[in-house]
Design an enzyme around this catalytic site. Structure first.
Site, short mmCIF file in Angstrom:
data_model
loop_
_atom_site.label_atom_id
_atom_site.label_comp_id
_atom_site.label_asym_id
_atom_site.label_seq_id
_atom_site.Cartn_x
_atom_site.Cartn_y
_atom_site.Cartn_z
N ARG A 28 73.53 36.83 1.03
CA ARG A 28 72.02 37.67 1.25
C ARG A 28 71.41 38.52 0.10
O ARG A 28 70.51 38.03 -0.36
CB ARG A 28 72.69 38.90 1.98
CG ARG A 28 73.50 38.48 3.22
CD ARG A 28 74.25 39.71 3.65
NE ARG A 28 75.31 39.05 4.75
CZ ARG A 28 76.73 39.49 4.33
NH1 ARG A 28 76.63 38.71 2.71
NH2 ARG A 28 77.21 39.01 4.68
N LYS A 76 67.31 37.79 15.52
CA LYS A 76 68.64 38.99 15.72
C LYS A 76 68.18 39.77 14.64
O LYS A 76 67.73 41.06 14.75
CB LYS A 76 70.01 38.59 15.43
CG LYS A 76 71.11 39.22 15.35
CD LYS A 76 70.81 40.49 15.80
CE LYS A 76 72.21 41.28 15.71
NZ LYS A 76 72.05 42.06 14.55
N PRO A 102 68.01 42.79 20.94
CA PRO A 102 68.43 41.48 20.06
C PRO A 102 69.58 41.28 20.63
O PRO A 102 70.30 42.10 21.09
CB PRO A 102 68.92 42.60 19.01
CG PRO A 102 67.52 43.78 18.81
CD PRO A 102 67.89 43.91 20.24
N ASP A 153 72.90 39.67 20.09
CA ASP A 153 74.29 39.19 19.20
C ASP A 153 75.49 38.97 19.25
O ASP A 153 75.70 38.37 20.87
CB ASP A 153 74.92 40.90 18.14
CG ASP A 153 74.86 41.26 18.97
OD1 ASP A 153 75.49 41.47 20.13
OD2 ASP A 153 75.30 42.99 18.58
#
Length: 269
Positions: free
Chosen positions: A169, A211, A228, A230
């Site tokens: 990330r 998301k 969202p 998930d």
DNA sequence: GATCAGGTTTGCA
DNA sequence: TGCAAACCTGAT
């Protein structure tokens, strides 16, 4: 100072609901929250009374809005029809959760970090980032680091970011920070955009998919119509709604209903 | 040591 | 358009 809250308000459930990663319960039983350059300790006294260590002005202008205390979550719970049995149970179980009004930039970076990480791992990474790039502040005799602004994060190399356990990330964050600084983007100015436009702009950042964009919209821009989805909510939809999206029934408050379901599925039993 | 954790991106049918 | 596989890293 003592304040009184009559609506749904449960500090433990709020910090366990997965919307925030810096607030903590400290050993003396109080809860510690940080927003911007402000630090708050808050303790429940019972009967809706709470002790807070901030000025009346700060409560009114910083913390009351932060906890979204001008909205009635009890009324939102009551709007759930009995026919939606799973959500009725979930909301009862999760009573006291509110959607905090957190900083959009902090939410964007935090939820880019969150992908394929456990909640403790997210907390740890965010805290490392704050210590490495945030500003050291002091309030009420306690030191804490702010969540770094774009300019502060821009001083970190990709390698510095990796040292915060960001892994793959790191380049996402690095590039997002660079773009925000180069294009002088102020996320708070996106507050006036309609949901769909806001989503499109969030999705342009590297490492931001549906998301993460929804989480940023819900928790950073208080778009409570965004829910969202998930792996946990997918499970709810599969196991309790026969694969049909349950949020179409709640176009105005889907994000809050999602929080109830998320907290319930993760904590029941 | 394998598998999973609040996903996104990339590559190939 | 749709579906795997790959991706860092810490925890179980």
């Amino acid at each position: 100072m003592i304040i009184t809250i009559h609506d749904d308000f449960n500090l433990q459930r709020i910090i366990d609901s997965g919307q925030c990663f810096r607030p903590v319960k400290i050993p003396d039983g109080r809860y510690r929250f940080i927003t911007g350059k402000h630090l708050l300790h808050i303790q429940e006294l019972g009967d809706g009374r709470y002790e807070v260590d901030c000025s009346r002005w700060n409560w009114k202008h910083t913390w009351k809005p932060y906890f979204d205390l001008n909205a009635s979550y009890a009324a939102i719970r009551r709007s759930i029809p009995d026919s939606d049995t799973y959500l009725t149970w979930a909301a009862e179980y999760s009573q006291g959760i509110r959607i905090l009004r957190q900083d959009p930039w902090e939410m964007l970076i935090t939820f880019i970090i969150s992908q394929r990480k456990s909640i403790p791992a997210i907390r740890s990474a965010v805290e490392m980032l704050c210590e490495k790039a945030g500003t050291l502040c002091e309030e009420g005799g306690e030191n804490f680091y702010t969540f770094p602004r774009p300019g502060e994060l821009a001083r970190l190399s990709e390698e510095d970011l990796r040292e915060c356990s960001l892994g793959y990330r790191a380049p996402y964050i690095y590039q997002t920070v660079k773009r925000v600084c180069r294009e002088k983007i102020h996320l708070s100015q996106w507050n006036s955009l309609p949901d769909e436009t806001l989503m499109e702009k969030l999705l342009e950042f590297p490492g931001v998919g549906i998301k993460v964009a929804n989480c940023t919209a819900l928790f950073g821009f208080h778009r409570i119509s965004r829910a969202p989805i998930d792996v946990w909510i997918e499970r709810v939809i599969r196991e309790h709604y026969g694969g049909r999206n349950p949020f179409v029934l709640y176009p105005e408050t889907a994000g809050i209903m999602q929080q109830y379901m998320f907290y319930y599925i993760r904590n029941e039993r």
